[in-house]
Enzyme design. Structure first.
Site, PDB file in Angstrom:
ATOM      1  N   SER A 106     -35.278   5.581 150.793  1.00  0.00           N
ATOM      2  CA  SER A 106     -35.869   4.273 150.466  1.00  0.00           C
ATOM      3  C   SER A 106     -35.815   3.334 151.651  1.00  0.00           C
ATOM      4  O   SER A 106     -34.745   3.087 152.191  1.00  0.00           O
ATOM      5  CB  SER A 106     -35.091   3.589 149.334  1.00  0.00           C
ATOM      6  OG  SER A 106     -35.258   4.266 148.142  1.00  0.00           O
ATOM      7  N   HIS A 113     -41.505   4.417 148.533  1.00  0.00           N
ATOM      8  CA  HIS A 113     -41.624   5.842 148.896  1.00  0.00           C
ATOM      9  C   HIS A 113     -43.109   6.179 148.897  1.00  0.00           C
ATOM     10  O   HIS A 113     -43.800   5.963 147.902  1.00  0.00           O
ATOM     11  CB  HIS A 113     -40.956   6.721 147.837  1.00  0.00           C
ATOM     12  CG  HIS A 113     -39.472   6.727 147.888  1.00  0.00           C
ATOM     13  ND1 HIS A 113     -38.745   7.733 148.437  1.00  0.00           N
ATOM     14  CD2 HIS A 113     -38.561   5.831 147.430  1.00  0.00           C
ATOM     15  CE1 HIS A 113     -37.449   7.482 148.323  1.00  0.00           C
ATOM     16  NE2 HIS A 113     -37.318   6.312 147.715  1.00  0.00           N
ATOM     17  N   TYR A 146     -33.858  11.132 138.549  1.00  0.00           N
ATOM     18  CA  TYR A 146     -34.047  10.044 137.569  1.00  0.00           C
ATOM     19  C   TYR A 146     -35.505   9.753 137.265  1.00  0.00           C
ATOM     20  O   TYR A 146     -35.829   9.060 136.300  1.00  0.00           O
ATOM     21  CB  TYR A 146     -33.338   8.752 138.019  1.00  0.00           C
ATOM     22  CG  TYR A 146     -33.868   8.129 139.295  1.00  0.00           C
ATOM     23  CD1 TYR A 146     -35.115   7.526 139.344  1.00  0.00           C
ATOM     24  CD2 TYR A 146     -33.100   8.130 140.458  1.00  0.00           C
ATOM     25  CE1 TYR A 146     -35.595   6.954 140.514  1.00  0.00           C
ATOM     26  CE2 TYR A 146     -33.557   7.578 141.626  1.00  0.00           C
ATOM     27  CZ  TYR A 146     -34.807   6.988 141.652  1.00  0.00           C
ATOM     28  OH  TYR A 146     -35.272   6.440 142.805  1.00  0.00           O
ATOM     29  N   GLU A 147     -36.412  10.286 138.070  1.00  0.00           N
ATOM     30  CA  GLU A 147     -37.833  10.095 137.767  1.00  0.00           C
ATOM     31  C   GLU A 147     -38.277  10.980 136.608  1.00  0.00           C
ATOM     32  O   GLU A 147     -39.409  10.882 136.135  1.00  0.00           O
ATOM     33  CB  GLU A 147     -38.686  10.411 139.003  1.00  0.00           C
ATOM     34  CG  GLU A 147     -38.518   9.399 140.123  1.00  0.00           C
ATOM     35  CD  GLU A 147     -39.275   9.822 141.373  1.00  0.00           C
ATOM     36  OE1 GLU A 147     -40.462   9.498 141.479  1.00  0.00           O
ATOM     37  OE2 GLU A 147     -38.670  10.495 142.233  1.00  0.00           O
ATOM     38  N   MET A 157     -28.175   8.188 144.371  1.00  0.00           N
ATOM     39  CA  MET A 157     -28.878   8.941 143.316  1.00  0.00           C
ATOM     40  C   MET A 157     -29.707  10.087 143.882  1.00  0.00           C
ATOM     41  O   MET A 157     -30.677  10.515 143.260  1.00  0.00           O
ATOM     42  CB  MET A 157     -29.796   7.982 142.548  1.00  0.00           C
ATOM     43  CG  MET A 157     -29.132   6.705 142.066  1.00  0.00           C
ATOM     44  SD  MET A 157     -30.339   5.560 141.380  1.00  0.00           S
ATOM     45  CE  MET A 157     -29.331   4.071 141.202  1.00  0.00           C
ATOM     46  N   SER A 158     -29.354  10.567 145.051  1.00  0.00           N
ATOM     47  CA  SER A 158     -30.181  11.625 145.661  1.00  0.00           C
ATOM     48  C   SER A 158     -29.317  12.509 146.547  1.00  0.00           C
ATOM     49  O   SER A 158     -28.105  12.609 146.350  1.00  0.00           O
ATOM     50  CB  SER A 158     -31.299  10.987 146.495  1.00  0.00           C
ATOM     51  OG  SER A 158     -30.759  10.319 147.625  1.00  0.00           O
ATOM     52  N   HIS A 168     -33.248  -3.554 143.262  1.00  0.00           N
ATOM     53  CA  HIS A 168     -33.963  -2.655 144.173  1.00  0.00           C
ATOM     54  C   HIS A 168     -34.505  -3.446 145.369  1.00  0.00           C
ATOM     55  O   HIS A 168     -34.518  -2.945 146.489  1.00  0.00           O
ATOM     56  CB  HIS A 168     -35.103  -1.961 143.413  1.00  0.00           C
ATOM     57  CG  HIS A 168     -35.836  -0.932 144.222  1.00  0.00           C
ATOM     58  ND1 HIS A 168     -35.209   0.140 144.824  1.00  0.00           N
ATOM     59  CD2 HIS A 168     -37.157  -0.802 144.538  1.00  0.00           C
ATOM     60  CE1 HIS A 168     -36.104   0.883 145.466  1.00  0.00           C
ATOM     61  NE2 HIS A 168     -37.301   0.328 145.307  1.00  0.00           N
TER      62      HIS A 168
HETATM   63  N1  HPA Z   1     -25.741   2.672 143.659  1.00  0.00           N
HETATM   64  C1  HPA Z   1     -26.464   3.797 143.590  1.00  0.00           C
HETATM   65  N2  HPA Z   1     -27.515   4.024 144.350  1.00  0.00           N
HETATM   66  C2  HPA Z   1     -27.849   3.088 145.249  1.00  0.00           C
HETATM   67  C3  HPA Z   1     -27.129   1.889 145.374  1.00  0.00           C
HETATM   68  C4  HPA Z   1     -26.014   1.672 144.525  1.00  0.00           C
HETATM   69  O1  HPA Z   1     -25.326   0.640 144.571  1.00  0.00           O
HETATM   70  N3  HPA Z   1     -27.735   1.166 146.362  1.00  0.00           N
HETATM   71  C5  HPA Z   1     -28.751   1.921 146.818  1.00  0.00           C
HETATM   72  N4  HPA Z   1     -28.830   3.070 146.153  1.00  0.00           N
END
Ligand code: HPA
Length: 267
Positions: A26, A56, A80-81, A206-207, A242
């Site tokens: 990201s 993205h 998560y998508e 998350m990746s 975000h």
């Molecule tokens: N947590 C999980 N994923 C993330 C975060 C967070 O605080 N910031 C950017 N991606």
């Protein structure tokens, strides 16, 4: 299917043989706008999903960077998508079949280590998989890797040293630490972040973990870099969004780009 995808891409790139791949996280996708010779949108590629996250782009970008043949994933597929974990890691298998030897995985992450600041870059030294998923479950493709792969050095030790050395040379302060993966898409609760810290994590995200596991299984050398975009929930008192994450990634993107371009020179 894998063969179809690989043949489709090979036809498009002709005699360009990528040796290095970079998954751009990201807000870090700009590298693929700066260096860009051939592009293929994910929605054209058989077997690929379409990435749905803003920030993205969703394409493969092939370019020569510092004399090396590089393919960049500008956008990745997240669990998560709603994609299956198999779809998330599919591009990594394709990269392997295209001949890629080195995979540089980048991401935006939350800082769990209280000494981290937004826009810091962290060299990933190891990970904790708390996604509740293992992308290697299922029939094993013995042509790619073994049934019970060793995960004791997912992130190539030589690359960890190389990143730190390069950072010192070009004057970029780097953090280093352990990345813990959860599925998202919600950010963590403060209690979950305390758990992550207790477990030894320095960053949460998350990746990355599914892709790194598959690359390791398939015998690729992995380098991991997190852009710490915010203090994870409860580490600081500021709420999370975000937009904030993208803003911090944007602030870090020049040093990120410099680091990656410089490191590629030495691979
Ligand atoms: N947590 C999980 N994923 C993330 C975060 C967070 O605080 N910031 C950017 N991606």
């Amino acid at each position: 299917m894998l063969e179809n995808t690989v043949n489709f891409i090979k036809e498009k790139i002709a005699d360009f043989n990528p040796e290095i791949a970079i998954i751009l996280g990201s807000g870090l996708g700009e590298l693929a706008d700066t260096y860009c010779d051939i592009t293929i949108n994910y929605n054209e590629i058989p077997g690929f999903e379409v990435s749905t996250v803003s920030g993205h782009k969703g394409r493969l970008v092939f370019a020569k960077i510092n004399g090396k043949n590089v393919v960049m994933m500008q956008g990745r597929f997240h669990f998560y998508e709603g994609h299956s974990i198999q779809k998330v890691v599919y591009p990594v298998k394709v990269l392997k079949k295209l001949g890629v030897k080195t995979l540089i995985i980048t991401n935006a992450a939350g800082g769990v280590n209280p000494s981290f600041n937004p826009s810091d870059l962290m060299v990933i030294t190891d990970h904790i998989n708390l996604m509740g998923q293992n992308p290697l479950i299922g029939l094993n493709d013995d042509s790619m890797g073994v049934r019970f792969p060793d995960m004791s050095e997912v992130y190539e030790p030589d690359y960890i040293e190389l990143l730190k050395k390069t950072g010192r040379e070009i004057g970029i302060d780097l953090q280093e630490g352990i990345y813990l993966a959860l599925t998202g898409p919600s950010y963590e609760t403060p209690a979950e972040v305390r758990m992550a810290r207790t477990l030894g994590a320095d960053a949460v995200g998350m990746s990355t973990v599914p892709e790194a596991m598959v690359a390791c299984w398939a015998g690729m050398k992995v380098m991991g870099i997190s852009c710490i975009c915010n203090s994870a929930a409860g580490v600081s008192t500021v709420g999370l969004s975000h937009e904030e994450v993208i803003k911090a990634a944007n602030k870090a993107k020049d040093k990120f780009k410099n680091l990656v371009v410089e490191v590629i020179k030495k691979l």
